[in-house]
Design a protein around this motif. Structure first.
Motif, PDB file in Angstrom:
ATOM      1  N   ILE A  67       0.654  -1.269   0.026  1.00  0.00           N
ATOM      2  CA  ILE A  67      -0.038   0.073   0.090  1.00  0.00           C
ATOM      3  C   ILE A  67       1.035   1.113  -0.120  1.00  0.00           C
ATOM      4  N   VAL A  68       1.677   1.256   0.694  1.00  0.00           N
ATOM      5  CA  VAL A  68       2.758   2.298   0.937  1.00  0.00           C
ATOM      6  C   VAL A  68       3.582   2.510  -0.461  1.00  0.00           C
ATOM      7  N   LEU A 113       1.859   4.905   8.058  1.00  0.00           N
ATOM      8  CA  LEU A 113       3.170   5.908   8.486  1.00  0.00           C
ATOM      9  C   LEU A 113       3.434   6.163   9.624  1.00  0.00           C
ATOM     10  N   ARG A 114       2.086   6.526  10.422  1.00  0.00           N
ATOM     11  CA  ARG A 114       2.127   6.806  11.876  1.00  0.00           C
ATOM     12  C   ARG A 114       2.388   5.548  12.734  1.00  0.00           C
ATOM     13  N   PRO A 122      11.930  -1.727   7.309  1.00  0.00           N
ATOM     14  CA  PRO A 122      12.721  -1.395   5.976  1.00  0.00           C
ATOM     15  C   PRO A 122      12.018  -1.056   4.618  1.00  0.00           C
ATOM     16  N   GLU A 123      11.360  -1.890   4.468  1.00  0.00           N
ATOM     17  CA  GLU A 123      10.492  -1.610   3.163  1.00  0.00           C
ATOM     18  C   GLU A 123       9.755  -0.246   3.111  1.00  0.00           C
ATOM     19  N   ILE A 124       9.121   0.052   4.071  1.00  0.00           N
ATOM     20  CA  ILE A 124       8.192   1.281   4.412  1.00  0.00           C
ATOM     21  C   ILE A 124       9.333   2.355   4.648  1.00  0.00           C
ATOM     22  N   GLN A 125      10.259   2.163   5.251  1.00  0.00           N
ATOM     23  CA  GLN A 125      11.200   3.438   5.191  1.00  0.00           C
ATOM     24  C   GLN A 125      11.778   3.899   3.894  1.00  0.00           C
ATOM     25  N   LEU A 131      10.371   9.608  -1.140  1.00  0.00           N
ATOM     26  CA  LEU A 131       9.474  10.829  -1.376  1.00  0.00           C
ATOM     27  C   LEU A 131      10.595  11.860  -0.669  1.00  0.00           C
ATOM     28  N   VAL A 132      11.095  11.693   0.224  1.00  0.00           N
ATOM     29  CA  VAL A 132      12.335  12.611   0.588  1.00  0.00           C
ATOM     30  C   VAL A 132      13.117  13.045  -0.509  1.00  0.00           C
ATOM     31  N   GLU A 133      13.602  12.044  -1.132  1.00  0.00           N
ATOM     32  CA  GLU A 133      14.327  12.157  -2.537  1.00  0.00           C
ATOM     33  C   GLU A 133      13.877  12.997  -3.590  1.00  0.00           C
TER      34      GLU A 133
END
Length: 195
Positions: A67-68, A113-114, A122-125, A131-133
């Motif tokens: 999902i993420v 995410l919360r 690790p997969e979600i991080q 997204l940050v990149e």
């Protein structure tokens, strides 16, 4: 009996449709019930058997990560499609608005995410890092123009967008403009001088 090429393509298309339906059902269930909702509840919402869910996603954690991942895929695509002629401030604001709007459209995403155990995966991080990149070039442009506070990173900007959504979330069912108001208040505080 041998499978014809057309039958193989149909099966693959069916599998893709089933996966999409599963992810949509899972997003709805997790948005409504939180990440403690069961795979059985997801299967019931999707109108399929629990075994079919596990055929696509071996564990609940892989379902959450999918999902993420899908949501970040959409976010990164939307960020890449922002108009190229935006000024540096406008680009950062648009980057944040894309996030806030997507969180409102898929409330399961922010719930995942919360959830502490989800964000530790690790997969979600890795998806958060993507997204940050995507935001780094926009934040760098704003830094280079001198209009964005120098101590703010792209990671900060992503978290602030999450914070805007979380603050507005209780109001969104009856005050659709709340997230835009809050976003502009936060963004004004992110700039080196008010406009």
């Amino acid at each position: 009996m041998a499978t014809t090429p057309n039958q193989g393509r149909t099966m693959r298309a069916d599998a893709v449709r089933t996966r999409r339906a599963l992810l949509a059902a899972a997003s709805d269930v997790f948005a409504e019930l939180g990440t403690d909702a069961s795979v059985a509840q997801v299967a019931a919402r999707a109108g399929i058997g629990k075994g079919t869910v596990f055929g696509h996603f071996p564990t609940k954690e892989t379902l959450l990560a999918a999902i993420v991942t899908d949501e970040v895929d959409d976010l990164v695509t939307a960020i890449g499609q922002l108009p190229g002629d935006l000024d540096p401030d406008g680009a950062v604001l648009a980057f944040m608005k894309v996030q806030v709007d997507r969180y409102a459209a898929n409330r399961a995403f922010i719930e995942l995410l919360r959830a502490a155990r989800a964000s530790a995966q690790p997969e979600i991080q890795a998806q958060v890092d993507r997204l940050v990149e995507a935001g780094k070039p926009l934040v760098k442009r704003a830094h280079d123009s001198g209009t964005l506070r120098a101590d703010l990173t792209a990671h900060d900007v992503v978290l602030l967008a999450c914070g805007v959504y979380c603050a507005a979330e209780p109001l969104l069912d009856h005050d659709r403009d709340a997230s835009d108001r809050y976003l502009h208040v936060v963004f004004d505080g992110m700039r080196t001088s008010p406009h």
